[in-house]
Design an enzyme around this catalytic site. Sequence first.
Site, PDB file in Angstrom:
ATOM      1  N   PHE A  49       0.829  -1.203   0.000  1.00 23.83           N
ATOM      2  CA  PHE A  49       0.000   0.000   0.000  1.00 23.83           C
ATOM      3  C   PHE A  49       0.864   1.253   0.000  1.00 23.83           C
ATOM      4  O   PHE A  49       2.048   1.219   0.319  1.00 23.83           O
ATOM      5  CB  PHE A  49      -0.987   0.007   1.176  1.00 23.83           C
ATOM      6  CG  PHE A  49      -0.363   0.228   2.535  1.00 23.83           C
ATOM      7  CD1 PHE A  49      -0.314   1.490   3.101  1.00 23.83           C
ATOM      8  CD2 PHE A  49       0.149  -0.838   3.255  1.00 23.83           C
ATOM      9  CE1 PHE A  49       0.238   1.695   4.358  1.00 23.83           C
ATOM     10  CE2 PHE A  49       0.705  -0.656   4.520  1.00 23.83           C
ATOM     11  CZ  PHE A  49       0.748   0.620   5.063  1.00 23.83           C
ATOM     12  N   CYS A  50       0.234   2.343  -0.421  1.00 19.53           N
ATOM     13  CA  CYS A  50       0.869   3.656  -0.436  1.00 19.53           C
ATOM     14  C   CYS A  50      -0.209   4.663  -0.051  1.00 19.53           C
ATOM     15  O   CYS A  50      -1.119   4.326   0.700  1.00 19.53           O
ATOM     16  CB  CYS A  50       1.492   3.947  -1.805  1.00 19.53           C
ATOM     17  SG  CYS A  50       0.311   3.946  -3.175  1.00 19.53           S
ATOM     18  N   HIS A  51      -0.125   5.876  -0.565  1.00 20.94           N
ATOM     19  CA  HIS A  51      -1.119   6.891  -0.233  1.00 20.94           C
ATOM     20  C   HIS A  51      -2.468   6.581  -0.868  1.00 20.94           C
ATOM     21  O   HIS A  51      -3.476   6.485  -0.186  1.00 20.94           O
ATOM     22  CB  HIS A  51      -0.616   8.270  -0.669  1.00 20.94           C
ATOM     23  CG  HIS A  51      -1.568   9.380  -0.369  1.00 20.94           C
ATOM     24  ND1 HIS A  51      -1.591  10.538  -1.097  1.00 20.94           N
ATOM     25  CD2 HIS A  51      -2.546   9.512   0.559  1.00 20.94           C
ATOM     26  CE1 HIS A  51      -2.534  11.337  -0.619  1.00 20.94           C
ATOM     27  NE2 HIS A  51      -3.132  10.742   0.391  1.00 20.94           N
ATOM     28  N   ILE A  91      -3.610   3.980   1.948  1.00 20.86           N
ATOM     29  CA  ILE A  91      -3.905   4.330   3.338  1.00 20.86           C
ATOM     30  C   ILE A  91      -5.015   5.365   3.414  1.00 20.86           C
ATOM     31  O   ILE A  91      -5.717   5.470   4.417  1.00 20.86           O
ATOM     32  CB  ILE A  91      -2.636   4.779   4.094  1.00 20.86           C
ATOM     33  CG1 ILE A  91      -2.887   4.698   5.598  1.00 20.86           C
ATOM     34  CG2 ILE A  91      -2.188   6.165   3.648  1.00 20.86           C
ATOM     35  CD1 ILE A  91      -1.664   4.618   6.444  1.00 20.86           C
TER      36      ILE A  91
END
Length: 123
Positions: free
Chosen positions: A77-79, A106
């Site tokens: 995951f990332c932003h 996230i």
Amino acid sequence: MPNPYGAPEVSVHDVVEKQQERTKFFLVDVREPNELELASLPEGEFISLPLSDLRERRLDAIPEALRQNQDTEVVLFCHKGLRSAQVTVFLRQQGWSNAVSMAGGIDAWAEEIDESVGRYASM
């Protein structure tokens, strides 16, 4: 919205279900260290693998736990889900056939699961 890289995805709800069922998987955050100050899951719940480190060091940047368990599912995951989709495609090309991206990143986690993880200001 599917990612432009064609990486397989799971929802934030799928990840919570895996956690609740105690399914063995690695949750990997590919954001940069400064982003962890803006929004983050509790320490110990994820492995940090910044995309910049992966770009610079390639496979040498991958933590030992992931190297030794290439068959275990990896949820990245990332932003918002774009960088994690890129890393998902890269890892799959390197043999991690169970790598998937967490759709919405996230930001989706904060919106749909737990707002206490924080959100990026005006992004």
